[in-house]
Design a protein around this motif. Structure first.
Motif, short mmCIF file in Angstrom:
data_model
loop_
_atom_site.label_atom_id
_atom_site.label_comp_id
_atom_site.label_asym_id
_atom_site.label_seq_id
_atom_site.Cartn_x
_atom_site.Cartn_y
_atom_site.Cartn_z
N GLU A 156 40.54 35.56 30.42
CA GLU A 156 39.86 34.47 31.13
C GLU A 156 39.19 34.91 32.42
O GLU A 156 38.23 34.27 32.88
N ALA A 157 39.68 35.99 33.05
CA ALA A 157 39.18 36.31 34.39
C ALA A 157 39.38 37.78 34.72
O ALA A 157 40.24 38.45 34.15
N THR A 159 40.00 39.80 38.35
CA THR A 159 40.31 39.56 39.75
C THR A 159 40.31 40.87 40.53
O THR A 159 40.92 41.85 40.10
N THR A 172 37.85 36.18 42.18
CA THR A 172 38.03 36.01 40.74
C THR A 172 36.68 35.80 40.08
O THR A 172 35.88 34.97 40.53
N LEU A 173 36.42 36.57 39.01
CA LEU A 173 35.16 36.49 38.28
C LEU A 173 35.42 36.07 36.83
O LEU A 173 36.45 36.45 36.24
N VAL A 174 34.48 35.35 36.30
CA VAL A 174 34.55 34.98 34.88
C VAL A 174 33.75 35.99 34.08
O VAL A 174 32.55 36.15 34.31
N ASP A 342 36.61 30.85 44.38
CA ASP A 342 36.77 32.14 43.70
C ASP A 342 36.83 33.32 44.66
O ASP A 342 37.04 34.45 44.23
#
Length: 356
Positions: A156-157, A159, A172-174, A342
């Motif tokens: 999901e991510a 970090t 945090t990046l998607v 984020d």
């Protein structure tokens, strides 16, 4: 020049920090010929007016400048000399980065294991995230991990986290393409910093794990390699989980706060938060502090910061408004965007520099 004003090569060597053998070499190369050479004994003598040139020559050679460039600097005026030195330093850094990249490629290939895909991220977004969290790093030969970035990936991510014990930044990046499994490692901050420019120019960047580092695959095919650190990264989750309750929340326009911090004359500033807004106390015998409009909830509070701690935390916040979550004069403040979560930065206060 009278003989009484000349120095034998040994005396001149001690005055300038150059060895006699180095002086002979520079004399033979034409960079620093002696003022006089005895025709019978061959002894070399130097004048007092040559000391400055010899010292400058030594200093230039200490930064690995080649002889041709040294001669050009010594014979140039101040402006041209400064330009030539800057050009040399830029070339040294460029060469060092090329060596680092080649070394990373060699180490990556030693195990003869293909890279393991971690995630695919938008290059400009990843570059911004790297620069933002790197503000919370510090060079420390005794603890290299304080200059590194912890990268953790799930489906999901992705970090990125960094801390120098006085600050902690996490972003945090998607991912555009998630990884098949979870992965985490501590990555060299210097390696990531060097890779930022290439990463920013690539629309998508594929992150792969190798045996001795990570590989950032860019659209132009010029992969960036960053080494891993084996030291244990500080337990940032415990740090975040142990934060006390927020007692005061301040929302202030980012540009106004940055402008006020830039104009602040001291290394440390004391902030007073009331329902009327955010105010900086004046330094002793100094100009008056600033007052800024702000939305404030919670208790009135006074807290002090080193400018070098607070300013980077505010400057990297995302969006037009920055939110400060305060917990007390000796507790970490959380700095983040007022509408995006984020990127979060913790900054430690210091003992107030003004009497109560």
């Amino acid at each position: 020049m009278p003989n009484s004003e000349l120095m034998p090569i040994g005396v001149f060597a001690r005055r300038t920090g150059l060895t006699p053998s180095a002086l002979r070499f520079y004399a033979d190369s034409g960079l620093l010929p002696p003022a006089r050479t005895d025709p019978v004994s061959g002894y070399r003598y130097y004048g007092a007016d040559q000391v400055a040139r010899a010292v400058e020559l030594r200093r230039l050679r200490q930064i690995a400048m080649p002889l041709g460039a040294v001669e050009a600097v010594l014979d140039a005026g101040p402006d041209d000399s400064a330009r030539l030195i800057d050009e040399h330093v830029a070339k040294v850094l460029e060469d060092a980065e090329a060596v680092r990249q080649r070394a990373a490629v060699i180490k990556s290939s030693l195990a003869n294991v293909p890279g393991v895909p971690i995630a695919t991220l938008k290059g400009p977004v990843l570059a911004d995230a790297i620069e933002q969290v790197l503000t919370a790093t510090a060079p420390d030969p005794g603890m290299p991990v304080l200059g590194a970035v912890r990268i953790e990936a799930t489906r999901e991510a992705v970090t990125l986290t960094a801390t120098d014990r006085y600050r902690l930044a996490t972003r945090t990046l998607v991912p555009a393409e998630p990884a098949a499994s979870a992965w985490a490692a501590t990555v060299s901050g210097d390696g990531l910093r060097a890779a930022v420019s290439a990463v920013r120019r690539s629309m998508l960047v594929r992150v792969e794990a190798a045996s001795h580092g990570i590989r950032l695959r860019t659209a132009d095919g010029k992969d960036q390699h960053c080494g891993l650190l084996s030291e244990e990264f500080p337990d940032h989750r415990l740090m975040l989980a142990s934060l006390s309750e927020v007692t005061t929340r301040v929302t202030v326009p980012k540009d106004l706060l940055l402008g006020a911090l830039e104009a602040h004359p001291d290394d440390c500033l004391s902030l007073v938060v009331t329902r009327d807004g955010l105010k900086a106390l004046a330094a002793d015998d100094g100009p008056p502090g600033f007052s800024l409009p702000a939305a404030v909830t919670g208790q009135t509070l006074r807290v002090s910061f080193e400018l070098t701690t607070l300013y980077p935390a505010v400057s990297t916040a995302i969006g037009p408004d920055v939110m400060l979550d305060l917990r007390g004069p000796d507790q970490p403040v959380t700095v983040r965007s007022a509408d995006r979560g984020d990127l979060t930065t913790l900054a430690m206060p210091v003992k107030p520099d003004h009497p109560a």
